[in-house]
Design an enzyme around this catalytic site. Sequence first.
Site, PDB file in Angstrom:
ATOM      1  N   CYS A  47      13.347  11.044   6.296  1.00  0.00           N
ATOM      2  CA  CYS A  47      12.975  10.509   7.698  1.00  0.00           C
ATOM      3  C   CYS A  47      14.485  11.291   8.846  1.00  0.00           C
ATOM      4  O   CYS A  47      14.649  11.624  10.041  1.00  0.00           O
ATOM      5  CB  CYS A  47      12.530   9.389   7.934  1.00  0.00           C
ATOM      6  SG  CYS A  47      13.875   8.234   7.187  1.00  0.00           S
TER       7      CYS A  47
ATOM      8  N   GLU B  52      10.126   1.888  10.303  1.00  0.00           N
ATOM      9  CA  GLU B  52      11.263   2.779  10.073  1.00  0.00           C
ATOM     10  C   GLU B  52       9.882   3.872  10.701  1.00  0.00           C
ATOM     11  O   GLU B  52       9.564   3.544   9.924  1.00  0.00           O
ATOM     12  CB  GLU B  52      11.663   2.520   9.097  1.00  0.00           C
ATOM     13  CG  GLU B  52      11.933   1.467   8.445  1.00  0.00           C
ATOM     14  CD  GLU B  52      13.709   1.650   8.509  1.00  0.00           C
ATOM     15  OE1 GLU B  52      14.264   2.465   9.492  1.00  0.00           O
ATOM     16  OE2 GLU B  52      13.650   0.068   9.460  1.00  0.00           O
TER      17      GLU B  52
ATOM     18  N   LYS C 211       1.195  -1.474   0.085  1.00  0.00           N
ATOM     19  CA  LYS C 211      -0.129  -0.468   0.261  1.00  0.00           C
ATOM     20  C   LYS C 211       0.867   2.036  -0.550  1.00  0.00           C
ATOM     21  O   LYS C 211       1.554   1.408   1.052  1.00  0.00           O
ATOM     22  CB  LYS C 211      -0.706  -0.002   1.430  1.00  0.00           C
ATOM     23  CG  LYS C 211      -2.072   0.870   1.205  1.00  0.00           C
ATOM     24  CD  LYS C 211      -2.497   1.516   2.314  1.00  0.00           C
ATOM     25  CE  LYS C 211      -1.868   2.478   3.414  1.00  0.00           C
ATOM     26  NZ  LYS C 211      -1.803   4.036   2.483  1.00  0.00           N
TER      27      LYS C 211
ATOM     28  N   GLU D   2       8.989  16.390  15.154  1.00  0.00           N
ATOM     29  CA  GLU D   2       9.904  15.536  13.704  1.00  0.00           C
ATOM     30  C   GLU D   2       8.915  17.470  12.476  1.00  0.00           C
ATOM     31  O   GLU D   2       7.098  16.793  12.982  1.00  0.00           O
ATOM     32  CB  GLU D   2       9.161  14.893  13.281  1.00  0.00           C
ATOM     33  CG  GLU D   2      10.069  14.362  11.910  1.00  0.00           C
ATOM     34  CD  GLU D   2      10.109  12.829  11.344  1.00  0.00           C
ATOM     35  OE1 GLU D   2       8.582  12.985  11.817  1.00  0.00           O
ATOM     36  OE2 GLU D   2      10.696  12.636  10.754  1.00  0.00           O
TER      37      GLU D   2
HETATM   38  P1  NAD Z   1       2.440   8.038   7.959  1.00  0.00           P
HETATM   39  O1  NAD Z   1       2.512   7.666   9.283  1.00  0.00           O
HETATM   40  O2  NAD Z   1       1.213   9.429   8.289  1.00  0.00           O
HETATM   41  O3  NAD Z   1       1.385   7.597   6.618  1.00  0.00           O
HETATM   42  C1  NAD Z   1       2.525   6.269   6.168  1.00  0.00           C
HETATM   43  C2  NAD Z   1       2.504   4.964   5.850  1.00  0.00           C
HETATM   44  O4  NAD Z   1       1.103   4.763   6.420  1.00  0.00           O
HETATM   45  C3  NAD Z   1       1.026   5.979   5.224  1.00  0.00           C
HETATM   46  O5  NAD Z   1       0.740   4.544   4.188  1.00  0.00           O
HETATM   47  C4  NAD Z   1      -0.574   5.872   5.562  1.00  0.00           C
HETATM   48  O6  NAD Z   1      -1.681   5.309   4.632  1.00  0.00           O
HETATM   49  C5  NAD Z   1      -0.253   4.714   5.941  1.00  0.00           C
HETATM   50  N1  NAD Z   1      -1.013   5.014   7.311  1.00  0.00           N
HETATM   51  C6  NAD Z   1      -2.123   5.436   8.463  1.00  0.00           C
HETATM   52  N2  NAD Z   1      -2.411   6.084   8.958  1.00  0.00           N
HETATM   53  C7  NAD Z   1      -2.330   4.475   9.213  1.00  0.00           C
HETATM   54  C8  NAD Z   1      -2.973   3.072  10.584  1.00  0.00           C
HETATM   55  N3  NAD Z   1      -3.796   3.467  11.124  1.00  0.00           N
HETATM   56  N4  NAD Z   1      -2.343   2.509  10.135  1.00  0.00           N
HETATM   57  C9  NAD Z   1      -2.133   1.411   9.638  1.00  0.00           C
HETATM   58  N5  NAD Z   1      -1.798   1.925   7.806  1.00  0.00           N
HETATM   59  C10 NAD Z   1      -1.432   3.535   8.026  1.00  0.00           C
HETATM   60  O7  NAD Z   1       3.219   8.986   7.262  1.00  0.00           O
HETATM   61  P2  NAD Z   1       3.897   9.830   6.322  1.00  0.00           P
HETATM   62  O8  NAD Z   1       3.463  11.493   6.695  1.00  0.00           O
HETATM   63  O9  NAD Z   1       3.352   9.441   4.901  1.00  0.00           O
HETATM   64  O10 NAD Z   1       5.281  10.090   5.463  1.00  0.00           O
HETATM   65  C11 NAD Z   1       6.308  10.877   7.093  1.00  0.00           C
HETATM   66  C12 NAD Z   1       6.614   9.658   8.077  1.00  0.00           C
HETATM   67  O11 NAD Z   1       7.340   9.214   7.616  1.00  0.00           O
HETATM   68  C13 NAD Z   1       7.753  10.766   9.087  1.00  0.00           C
HETATM   69  O12 NAD Z   1       7.818  10.746   9.825  1.00  0.00           O
HETATM   70  C14 NAD Z   1       9.382  10.044   8.305  1.00  0.00           C
HETATM   71  O13 NAD Z   1      10.075  10.323   9.091  1.00  0.00           O
HETATM   72  C15 NAD Z   1       8.552   8.596   8.314  1.00  0.00           C
HETATM   73  N6  NAD Z   1       9.621   7.952   7.360  1.00  0.00           N
HETATM   74  C16 NAD Z   1      10.498   7.045   7.703  1.00  0.00           C
HETATM   75  C17 NAD Z   1      11.601   6.788   7.364  1.00  0.00           C
HETATM   76  C18 NAD Z   1      12.385   5.736   7.841  1.00  0.00           C
HETATM   77  O14 NAD Z   1      13.489   5.203   6.827  1.00  0.00           O
HETATM   78  N7  NAD Z   1      12.952   5.193   9.020  1.00  0.00           N
HETATM   79  C19 NAD Z   1      11.745   7.227   6.316  1.00  0.00           C
HETATM   80  C20 NAD Z   1      10.767   8.254   5.221  1.00  0.00           C
HETATM   81  C21 NAD Z   1       9.467   8.248   6.288  1.00  0.00           C
END
Ligand code: NAD
Length: 493
Positions: free
Chosen positions: A290, A256, A178, A389
Amino acid sequence: MKTKVQLKTYKNYVNNQWSTSKKTREIINPFTGNPIAIVPEASKKDVDGAVAAAREAFDRSPWRDFTAQQRGRILFAMADMVRKNAAMLAELETLNCGKPIVESEFDMNDTASCLEYFGGLATKIHGETLPVPDNALNMTLREPVGVAGLIVPWNYPLMLAAWKLGPAIAAGCTVVLKPAEQTPITTLEFARLVQENIPELPKGVLNVVTGDGPTAGRAIVESMQVDKVAFTGGTETGREVLKGVATSNLKKVSLELGGKSPNIFFSDADLDAAADGALFGIFINQGEVCSAGSRILVQQDLFKKFVGRMKEMMPRIVLGNPLNRDTKMGPLVSEEHLEKVQDYIEIGRKEAKLVAGGRRPSSKELKNGYFVEPTIFESDNQARIAREEIFGPVVACIPFKDEDDALQIANDTPYGLAAAVWSRDIFKCLRIVKNLRAGIVWVNTMQPCYVESPWGGYKQSGHGRELSLHGIEEFLETKQVHINLSERPIGWY
Ligand code: NAD
């Protein structure tokens, strides 16, 4: 007369077929604010259908009998397909998430390299024999964990999908992938290319559903038929994922999550290289990284000069149409995210000192895009802009006295994804490296990321590691097999 542009309409990819959802979502180009495609908004039922296809493929399809070499070749074919279509995929990535085209091209190369790496690794997964104190052979078998739910964020859409898909396929899992609701296009194009170019991949091994987190993401997390969730996203969402896992089938999970990474500069660092590294560490990919070096820690006697040099260099960060090759910073991914980043800038204005940026660019060309200027604050480590963040082009510069002070500030955060230290004194660097609580530490640079090396965080930046030999562990089970070689009865009773 105005003609209405026909938007490309995508479908979910389930069991090698394209299926619709009742609801749809318009995908927006963040540079223009206009829709560029329509994708399904998968319901729980749609996700359950994709999970059922993946379950069937794992339990009963020819995929089970694919040899490691065959699985490796599937990944090589995917990599080849990405390389051949890199220009198209890079352009779509830029149109969908706003990152400069040059960065999208790097992402496509990294996507292909990741698939190649795990293609090669497929034939190197093996167990061990163990010297147990009995007349027996004792060994371990490494087996795929099963159906894997892969949940991806919007900042590196196709590349982060490959970070999960590569090891999952190499291990022999089947997947429901997804993408983030904002940026699904390259993942859907990837599925189309797989369907057209890799007919030998059994149906149901790769399924792609698009939809939001609370519905589609949650349905994957809470499914009793999914054996593992590989999640990348925000820390708060990670908490929700753990709750969903705990109340369903206790599936395996890797997380992650977010970061607030310190980029530490001692006064003996090369000033030009260091200021350049500070800007690159935070502003690459609009700061939507991230591991962004969003806390710049500078030794007191260098602090003013260092921040001044950063400010001087800021005009080099050219905001513009992300499809232009000289653009260094594109728009943020969405209007909602722009609002979040602007809110933090307002918070920063109250609690810290604004050094540069902070506004929205006013030029006609950029006015419809979700742009915000790269923004530098002088701050302490207690300010919200230094603790939370922001995930955008906003950085807190914090002075420190000495080595102990630098370490104390660097580690004073709930996160532990990455960190960097800059100095010509290698002893000092290594002491800092040893004492930083972070999963990735760079010395005299920031941000290089290699598929050969593990990626993941300490503390609230997550669980588990992606990439490298560590990455494949997350998709494997270990089975102990004990073979008795003695023909005598156990003889206990
Ligand atoms: P997000 O947590 O809003 O969403 C990430 C994914 O999770 C999306 O596909 C979203 O649809 C899904 N999601 C949201 N709520 C959910 C739930 N309740 N259950 C299951 N899935 C759900 O994050 P974002 O805004 O898309 O991305 C930014 C974040 O990602 C930042 O915090 C960043 O640091 C982190 N990130 C971490 C890494 C790493 O390697 N550690 C890499 C890239 C991004």
